[in-house]
Write a protein that holds these residues in place. Sequence first.
Motif, mmCIF file in Angstrom:
data_model
loop_
_atom_site.group_PDB
_atom_site.id
_atom_site.type_symbol
_atom_site.label_atom_id
_atom_site.label_comp_id
_atom_site.label_asym_id
_atom_site.label_seq_id
_atom_site.Cartn_x
_atom_site.Cartn_y
_atom_site.Cartn_z
ATOM 1 N N PRO A 21 5.934 47.476 1.589
ATOM 2 C CA PRO A 21 4.598 47.357 2.205
ATOM 3 C C PRO A 21 3.501 47.896 1.295
ATOM 4 O O PRO A 21 2.893 48.931 1.549
ATOM 5 C CB PRO A 21 4.733 48.181 3.488
ATOM 6 C CG PRO A 21 5.781 49.197 3.177
ATOM 7 C CD PRO A 21 6.761 48.500 2.261
ATOM 8 N N LEU A 65 11.990 39.343 5.684
ATOM 9 C CA LEU A 65 11.950 40.792 5.550
ATOM 10 C C LEU A 65 12.174 41.226 4.106
ATOM 11 O O LEU A 65 11.523 42.163 3.621
ATOM 12 C CB LEU A 65 13.007 41.421 6.464
ATOM 13 C CG LEU A 65 12.781 41.213 7.967
ATOM 14 C CD1 LEU A 65 13.938 41.796 8.767
ATOM 15 C CD2 LEU A 65 11.461 41.830 8.409
ATOM 16 N N THR A 70 6.438 41.439 7.453
ATOM 17 C CA THR A 70 6.849 42.366 8.516
ATOM 18 C C THR A 70 7.555 41.657 9.655
ATOM 19 O O THR A 70 8.328 42.291 10.385
ATOM 20 C CB THR A 70 5.616 43.106 9.069
ATOM 21 O OG1 THR A 70 4.631 42.142 9.493
ATOM 22 C CG2 THR A 70 5.007 44.007 7.996
ATOM 23 N N ASN A 71 7.315 40.362 9.815
ATOM 24 C CA ASN A 71 7.980 39.611 10.879
ATOM 25 C C ASN A 71 7.967 38.126 10.538
ATOM 26 O O ASN A 71 7.230 37.683 9.639
ATOM 27 C CB ASN A 71 7.324 39.863 12.242
ATOM 28 C CG ASN A 71 5.829 39.573 12.221
ATOM 29 O OD1 ASN A 71 5.409 38.432 12.039
ATOM 30 N ND2 ASN A 71 5.013 40.627 12.399
ATOM 31 N N THR A 90 4.462 36.169 10.934
ATOM 32 C CA THR A 90 3.558 36.295 9.786
ATOM 33 C C THR A 90 4.071 35.469 8.608
ATOM 34 O O THR A 90 3.296 34.804 7.913
ATOM 35 C CB THR A 90 3.425 37.763 9.369
ATOM 36 O OG1 THR A 90 2.907 38.514 10.465
ATOM 37 C CG2 THR A 90 2.504 37.913 8.177
#
Length: 280
Positions: free
Chosen positions: A196, A253, A258-259, A262
């Motif tokens: 991230p 991932l 993040t998911n 998205t």
Amino acid sequence: MKAYHENRSYNSTLPFTPMLLRNFSFLAHWHNDLEFMYVAEGSIRAGVNSESRLLRQGDMAISCSGDIHYYDSRGLESTILIIVFNPRLIGYPGGWPQEVRLSSPFVESSGKPPESPEALLSAAAHDRITRMKLEAEERPPHYELLITGLLYELCGLILRSIGSKPAEPGRDRRLGTGLTAMQGALDYLEKHYSAPVTLDEAAREAGMSRFHFSRFFKNATGLSFVSYLNHIRVNKAEELILHTNRTLTDIALECGFTNVRTFNRVFRQFRGQTPSSLRR
């Protein structure tokens, strides 16, 4: 588009690669090798360090050793010729040019009179690049010598036609520091795209303020920080979708999304289709 500090490998003992590409895009990257791009048809956006241009047929972009450069064909049509080669072929293993810098990384000949320096250089470059590409593809006897000689000639014509400026220690040091920081940032994103990564983190890695880094990054790459990072992630995801049997969730991932929601949205934005459509 792809992105990285490129350590090139070559298919022969001659460190030289010619390419003819259609509607080509490539994320900002850098390497010690020299890269000359000639627009054979249409138009393409190109950036070298902090400068960018919309180049048209007959125009060129010249990326010297260490220059951050990119190509962007979104919404455009083009055919381009690119040659990439190690500077040791022209006697500059540490990078070319030395102790000077080109007056401009671009040759803009479109719309200029045929006798103008830009148009004459464009015609000469097209001739030399085309001949080198043919020699590299057909490999007749002594083609390595002929390509090397044409490279010397082309580099000499570039210096004579574009001109060069003496190195300015103060200015060049500031520019070099910024480019070095940006090179490090691009390398950092290539290695940590799955994490991230934030703008603040990348700015700290580059040793810049958030505002200065964001502005410098956009000027050097032609993209915002988030868009550039998402391009890397989509590129990596596309490779995994096409060449592995892993689930789309795992791929999303692993590539830093993040998911899945998205992942689907960003992938569709950049590719015009969903990730699952690649496996139908």
